[in-house]
Design a protein around this motif. Structure first.
Motif, short mmCIF file in Angstrom:
data_model
loop_
_atom_site.label_atom_id
_atom_site.label_comp_id
_atom_site.label_asym_id
_atom_site.label_seq_id
_atom_site.Cartn_x
_atom_site.Cartn_y
_atom_site.Cartn_z
N SER A 230 0.83 -1.20 0.00
CA SER A 230 0.00 0.00 0.00
C SER A 230 0.86 1.26 0.00
O SER A 230 0.49 2.29 -0.56
CB SER A 230 -0.92 0.00 1.22
OG SER A 230 -1.80 -1.10 1.19
N ASP B 141 1.98 -1.24 7.01
CA ASP B 141 0.68 -1.21 6.35
C ASP B 141 -0.37 -2.05 7.06
O ASP B 141 -1.56 -2.03 6.69
CB ASP B 141 0.80 -1.70 4.90
CG ASP B 141 1.57 -0.73 4.00
OD1 ASP B 141 1.81 0.40 4.44
OD2 ASP B 141 1.92 -1.12 2.87
N LEU B 142 0.04 -2.82 8.07
CA LEU B 142 -0.92 -3.64 8.81
C LEU B 142 -1.79 -2.76 9.70
O LEU B 142 -1.34 -1.74 10.21
CB LEU B 142 -0.19 -4.66 9.68
CG LEU B 142 0.59 -5.76 8.96
CD1 LEU B 142 1.42 -6.56 9.96
CD2 LEU B 142 -0.37 -6.70 8.22
N PRO B 143 -3.07 -3.14 9.90
CA PRO B 143 -3.90 -2.43 10.89
C PRO B 143 -3.24 -2.49 12.26
O PRO B 143 -2.54 -3.47 12.58
CB PRO B 143 -5.22 -3.21 10.86
CG PRO B 143 -5.23 -3.93 9.55
CD PRO B 143 -3.80 -4.24 9.24
N PRO B 144 -3.43 -1.48 13.10
CA PRO B 144 -2.74 -1.43 14.41
C PRO B 144 -2.89 -2.71 15.23
O PRO B 144 -1.95 -3.16 15.87
CB PRO B 144 -3.39 -0.23 15.10
CG PRO B 144 -3.83 0.65 13.97
CD PRO B 144 -4.25 -0.27 12.86
N GLY B 145 -4.06 -3.31 15.21
CA GLY B 145 -4.28 -4.50 16.02
C GLY B 145 -3.59 -5.74 15.49
O GLY B 145 -3.55 -6.77 16.17
N GLN B 146 -3.03 -5.67 14.26
CA GLN B 146 -2.40 -6.85 13.68
C GLN B 146 -0.87 -6.75 13.61
O GLN B 146 -0.22 -7.67 13.14
CB GLN B 146 -2.95 -7.08 12.27
CG GLN B 146 -4.41 -7.46 12.23
CD GLN B 146 -4.87 -7.83 10.83
OE1 GLN B 146 -4.11 -8.36 10.04
NE2 GLN B 146 -6.12 -7.54 10.53
N ALA C 162 -1.16 -12.38 11.13
CA ALA C 162 -1.17 -11.33 10.10
C ALA C 162 -0.41 -11.76 8.86
O ALA C 162 -0.64 -11.21 7.77
CB ALA C 162 -0.58 -10.03 10.66
N ARG D 70 -1.97 -12.77 5.17
CA ARG D 70 -2.19 -11.89 4.01
C ARG D 70 -1.01 -11.92 3.04
O ARG D 70 -1.14 -11.44 1.92
CB ARG D 70 -2.45 -10.46 4.46
CG ARG D 70 -1.23 -9.76 5.06
CD ARG D 70 -1.51 -8.30 5.36
NE ARG D 70 -2.63 -8.12 6.24
CZ ARG D 70 -3.57 -7.18 6.08
NH1 ARG D 70 -3.48 -6.32 5.11
NH2 ARG D 70 -4.56 -7.08 6.93
N ALA E 142 -9.07 -6.37 3.85
CA ALA E 142 -8.14 -6.11 4.95
C ALA E 142 -7.64 -7.41 5.55
O ALA E 142 -6.47 -7.55 5.88
CB ALA E 142 -8.81 -5.25 6.02
#
Length: 404
Positions: free
Chosen positions: A143, A303-308, A346, A349, A377
């Motif tokens: 991303s 680029d990972l969401p904060p929780g991941q 994670a 992905r 996501a």
């Protein structure tokens, strides 16, 4: 579908290794042309049964290379041309247009200040943008790269994000592999080993890792890779008096060097202090090996969401010289002792089978089909393993104790 992949060179590097792995998971007939340097990855591709040709390009101003490539595309009866890395993308898009064949380009190497390891200039950017319009689509490996392309002026409708992928199972920790790699590299079985993998170039900032390890008497350093900074890094280790605690493994899998899973098994903490990256494949592989990771720029994690974001990944914040910060982090790891971590969910992905399927969707679009759906996501896909990834043995508080 018959696809010709065109790449700048086939020495050992992230984009080159990614191409070889990807071709194992693409349901298409694929050949490869390298503009220059048919190195170790070319040999590996041939061993996989892939036809590899060397175009013999003599330099960026070898104007005869484009018509030679166009003739090869035309006579090969290819449905699609897929280019990789800056120079191959520029020359390959022009050649594909001359041959009347649709093309797709993967942008592996676009940083804020560099592209394919070279400084970004106004002329470089202008040439890239002019030739980008000749293709049907541009694939970004993260991303972060997609955002850079949009900032350059590439329309969002032409950009498709297909992250680099790995086969996480290949990196699962194995105690036997660890012992074998350490014996081969001359590392004591009970040593605490800091490690790094990649091209030995200034932007990777391996010198910071050498400086940090030099201040930690209980630590050893293992660097796997080759490049123009190899001599300078050896000299630095000598000046700092730590040459006896530093091992240069060379290119993974070449000569007597272990492969990437082997060198990762030999390590206790992984460092990637890069100033900038377009993805950060080595970091993902290290996480798949269950290693604690200390990293600089790494879009694969950022680029990972904060929780991941994997708890075992620590971000370096220094924009210039991270050696002092890195020393403090490594000192904490050294005090804790060797350990292996659960492989983060994670990483699902970044499964290579998912990358292959998404790329086939881009191919279909380039040949006149509908645009691929935006990447979810959290992937839910039959190409992703249904079971969670895990090390081959349960995490242990101390590898040293677990393998005695």
């Amino acid at each position: 579908m018959k696809v010709l992949h065109v790449i700048t060179g086939l020495g050992v590097g992230g984009a080159e290794r990614q191409l070889r792995l990807l071709l194992r998971h693409l349901p298409a007939r694929c050949d490869v042309v390298t503009l220059t340097n048919p190195g170790a990855v070319a040999e590996g591709l041939r061993a996989d049964g892939v036809r590899v040709r060397h175009l013999g390009m003599r330099g960026n101003r070898d104007l005869a290379a484009v018509p030679r490539l166009a003739r090869l595309i035309r006579h090969g009866g290819y449905d699609l041309v897929h280019t990789h890395l800056y120079r191959a993308c520029v020359h390959g898009r022009i050649a594909a247009r001359l041959a009347g064949t649709p093309s797709v380009a993967t942008e592996h190497s676009l940083g804020r200040e560099e592209i394919e390891g070279r400084p970004l200039t106004r002329g470089t950017r202008a040439l890239y943008l002019r030739t980008e319009r000749l293709g049907a689509a541009t694939v970004a490996v993260s991303s972060t790269v997609a955002a850079r392309l949009r900032a350059w002026g590439v329309p969002s409708t032409r950009i498709h994000t297909v992250p680099n992928g790995i086969d996480a199972r290949a990196f699962r920790f194995d105690g036997g592999r660890r012992r074998a790699a350490r014996a081969l590299l001359g590392l004591p079985e009970d040593a605490f080993v800091v490690g790094g993998v990649g091209r030995l170039v200034p932007g990777k900032r391996f010198d910071a890792t050498v400086r940090a390890v030099a201040t930690l008497p209980g630590a050893w350093l293992l660097l796997a890779g080759d490049g123009p900074e190899a001599g300078a890094l050896r000299a630095l280790a000598g000046r700092l008096g730590v040459a006896d605690r530093v091992r240069f493994a060379g290119e993974c899998g070449e000569g007597a060097a272990p492969d990437v899973p082997g060198v990762l098994a030999a390590m206790d903490v992984f460092v990637s202090a890069s100033r900038e990256e377009s993805f950060g494949l080595a970091v993902v592989e290290a996480l798949a090996a269950g290693l604690p990771v200390v990293h600089g720029a790494c879009p694969a994690v950022e680029d990972l969401p904060p929780g991941q974001v994997p708890p075992g990944a620590v971000r370096l914040r220094s924009p210039t010289d991270p050696a002092a910060e890195l020393t403090a982090v490594l000192r904490r790891h050294l005090a804790h002792g060797p350990r292996r971590l659960p492989v983060p969910h994670a990483l699902d992905r970044y499964d290579i089978r998912l990358s292959g399927r998404r790329l086939m969707d881009v191919y279909a679009h380039a040949l006149g089909g509908p645009a691929p759906a935006p990447s979810a996501a959290v992937p839910s896909d039959p190409y992703v393993h249904s079971e969670p990834y895990a090390p081959s043995c349960p995490p242990a508080p101390s590898i040293r104790r677990a393998h005695r």
